[in-house]
Enzyme design. Structure first.
Site, PDB file in Angstrom:
ATOM      1  N   GLU A  93       0.824  -1.209   0.000  1.00 10.30           N
ATOM      2  CA  GLU A  93       0.000   0.000   0.000  1.00 10.30           C
ATOM      3  C   GLU A  93       0.859   1.261   0.000  1.00 10.30           C
ATOM      4  O   GLU A  93       1.974   1.266   0.534  1.00 10.30           O
ATOM      5  CB  GLU A  93      -0.897   0.012   1.237  1.00 10.30           C
ATOM      6  CG  GLU A  93      -1.992  -1.025   1.154  1.00 10.30           C
ATOM      7  CD  GLU A  93      -2.826  -1.136   2.418  1.00 10.30           C
ATOM      8  OE1 GLU A  93      -3.975  -1.579   2.314  1.00 10.30           O
ATOM      9  OE2 GLU A  93      -2.340  -0.798   3.506  1.00 10.30           O
ATOM     10  N   CYS A 132       3.382   8.460   0.947  1.00 13.77           N
ATOM     11  CA  CYS A 132       4.061   7.526   1.856  1.00 13.77           C
ATOM     12  C   CYS A 132       4.133   6.183   1.139  1.00 13.77           C
ATOM     13  O   CYS A 132       3.107   5.617   0.759  1.00 13.77           O
ATOM     14  CB  CYS A 132       3.224   7.441   3.133  1.00 13.77           C
ATOM     15  SG  CYS A 132       3.824   6.235   4.293  1.00 13.77           S
ATOM     16  N   CYS A 139       6.537  -6.907   7.326  1.00 18.08           N
ATOM     17  CA  CYS A 139       7.701  -6.348   8.031  1.00 18.08           C
ATOM     18  C   CYS A 139       8.108  -7.280   9.160  1.00 18.08           C
ATOM     19  O   CYS A 139       7.257  -7.830   9.861  1.00 18.08           O
ATOM     20  CB  CYS A 139       7.344  -4.970   8.596  1.00 18.08           C
ATOM     21  SG  CYS A 139       8.739  -4.175   9.420  1.00 18.08           S
ATOM     22  N   CYS A 143       6.832  -4.008  15.484  1.00 17.46           N
ATOM     23  CA  CYS A 143       6.419  -3.004  16.481  1.00 17.46           C
ATOM     24  C   CYS A 143       4.990  -3.331  16.909  1.00 17.46           C
ATOM     25  O   CYS A 143       4.126  -3.605  16.069  1.00 17.46           O
ATOM     26  CB  CYS A 143       6.481  -1.599  15.882  1.00 17.46           C
ATOM     27  SG  CYS A 143       8.120  -1.187  15.248  1.00 17.46           S
ATOM     28  N   CYS A 146       1.715  -1.615  15.495  1.00 14.37           N
ATOM     29  CA  CYS A 146       1.631  -1.499  14.032  1.00 14.37           C
ATOM     30  C   CYS A 146       1.003  -2.743  13.406  1.00 14.37           C
ATOM     31  O   CYS A 146       1.430  -3.867  13.664  1.00 14.37           O
ATOM     32  CB  CYS A 146       3.046  -1.296  13.485  1.00 14.37           C
ATOM     33  SG  CYS A 146       3.128  -1.350  11.694  1.00 14.37           S
ATOM     34  N   CYS A 359      -0.863   6.117  10.295  1.00 17.85           N
ATOM     35  CA  CYS A 359       0.397   5.492  10.700  1.00 17.85           C
ATOM     36  C   CYS A 359       0.143   4.167  11.409  1.00 17.85           C
ATOM     37  O   CYS A 359      -0.660   4.094  12.323  1.00 17.85           O
ATOM     38  CB  CYS A 359       1.140   6.402  11.675  1.00 17.85           C
ATOM     39  SG  CYS A 359       1.967   7.725  10.860  1.00 17.85           S
TER      40      CYS A 359
HETATM   41  S1  SF4 Z   1       6.201   0.552  12.429  1.00 17.60           S
HETATM   42 FE1  SF4 Z   1       5.421  -1.277  11.396  1.00 17.60          FE
HETATM   43  S2  SF4 Z   1       6.248  -1.206   9.327  1.00 17.60           S
HETATM   44 FE2  SF4 Z   1       7.450   0.248  10.580  1.00 17.60          FE
HETATM   45  S3  SF4 Z   1       9.180  -0.976  11.319  1.00 17.60           S
HETATM   46 FE3  SF4 Z   1       7.615  -1.140  12.911  1.00 17.60          FE
HETATM   47  S4  SF4 Z   1       6.491  -3.014  12.346  1.00 17.60           S
HETATM   48 FE4  SF4 Z   1       7.669  -2.430  10.543  1.00 17.60          FE
END
Ligand code: SF4
Length: 370
Positions: A93, A132, A139, A143, A146, A359
């Site tokens: 995306e 963006c 990923c 985090c 996220c 975000c």
């Molecule tokens: S915020 Fe999300 S996309 Fe960015 S590094 Fe952390 S887990 Fe990965």
């Protein structure tokens, strides 16, 4: 015979392809790059600078790849989310963010100025339109606030897939113009450094996008922050900090167990900045976790003597999220503690939350792991 994708080449390999396979002079590579990136054409047949014969013979061996826009959603606040389907069936995306309420203030404090730059003068008169983009499908960093992190790692994007997000959205929104690019979508750019560096070369040298209008955002892969300026064009650096103690940061960003705050700050302090350049620190405010006055005071100390600004991003609650949105009072008090100590701190309104474009909300079409 399988056709060759002309967008898969950097300049030297495109020259080699044209000379060896087509018997063409090297200057044709420069013309091709101009048409593919600046003129943003999607077919060899559109390159009117080439003779009909040349277009036809090249089309028998090569093509110009694009990314398929699978879906385009527009938020009530004007944010647009683009879902792309990759050739292997994976999804990524990109999010187009409309002019920011902070834009006027940014101008007053002289942000984003690139004196004497023609591109910058033009962009100053154009409403800011930030795209963006993603650097990976999924990923590995994980985090906890996220949604992309909850997908896990799927694969790195190739340089052409990173750049094509920009070209494709630009084709969709013309005559509006993308003025800023942030690598802050799906993925950790520094975990795909080779391809991200190659994509940055294409954006800055082929598309002539101003370096000072591109920002790479990282969760803090300390050794790669050190490596970045040696391998890629000099763009802005943003660091997703989000906590002021190793204990809290490791809780919300497991990568911190590997690269703790002190090694991260050491790498940041050594990062070369252009004149008037500064590091952006992203700080997602999670209610009751990292939004206290003590956190604000520690943050001031951590940033001491680093040319920087802080983007405060109140957390967007989402389905199944384990964190709370902080109260408006705590957000304002946090900002005040920073600004009273001389830090530049801006509260970033989350945009596109209603279409999961804010975000930490990008997960494309994937079902999340339980
Ligand atoms: S915020 Fe999300 S996309 Fe960015 S590094 Fe952390 S887990 Fe990965």
């Amino acid at each position: 015979m399988a056709l060759t994708d002309l967008k898969s080449f950097d300049k030297p390999s495109l020259e080699e392809f044209l000379i060896k396979k087509e018997g063409l002079p090297a200057f044709r590579a420069g013309q091709l790059l101009h048409w593919m990136y600046e003129k943003n054409v999607t077919g060899i047949g559109e390159i009117t600078e080439f003779s009909k014969t040349l277009r036809e013979s090249l089309s028998q061996k090569a093509f110009i790849s694009t990314l398929k826009v699978k879906e385009r959603l527009t938020s009530g606040d004007g944010t647009e989310k683009y879902l792309f389907e990759l050739d292997d069936g994976n999804f990524i995306e990109s999010v187009l963010i409309p002019p920011d309420v902070d834009q006027d203030r940014d101008k007053k404090i002289g942000r984003n100025k690139e004196p004497g730059s023609k591109a910058d003068t033009l962009a100053d008169k154009t409403p800011r339109l930030t795209l963006c983009i993603s650097s990976q499908a999924g990923c590995a960093v994980g985090c906890r606030f996220c949604l992309t992190g909850k997908l896990g790692f799927i694969r790195d994007l190739e340089p052409r897939e990173i750049v094509e997000q920009v070209l494709s959205v630009q084709r969709h929104i013309a005559p509006r113009k993308i003025t800023n690019i942030v690598l802050m979508g799906m993925g950790e750019p520094l975990n795909n450094l080779k391809n991200v560096a190659a994509a940055l070369v294409r954006l800055t040298e082929f598309l002539h996008f101003p370096k000072r209008r591109i920002t790479l955002s990282t969760a803090g892969i300390a050794p790669r922050i050190t490596e970045l300026p040696q391998v890629a064009p000099m763009v802005n650096l943003a660091v997703s900090l989000n906590a002021t103690t190793d204990e809290t940061r490791s809780l919300i960003m497991p990568i911190n167990k590997r690269y703790g705050i002190s090694s991260l700050m050491q790498a940041i302090r050594r990062f070369p900045l252009p004149p008037r350049g500064r590091i952006t620190f992203e700080y997602v405010l999670l209610g009751g976790i990292n939004d206290s006055q003590a956190d604000a005071r520690r943050l001031v100390k951590l940033l001491h003597a680093i040319p920087s600004k802080v983007n405060l991003i109140p957390f967007n609650g989402h389905e199944g999220s384990e964190f709370q949105t902080p109260s408006a009072e705590r957000v304002l008090a946090f900002q005040k503690a920073l600004t009273d100590s001389g830090c530049t701190a801006i509260i970033r309104k989350s945009k596109g939350a209603d279409i999961l474009a804010a975000c930490g909300q990008l997960k494309a079409k994937y079902e999340l792991k339980k």
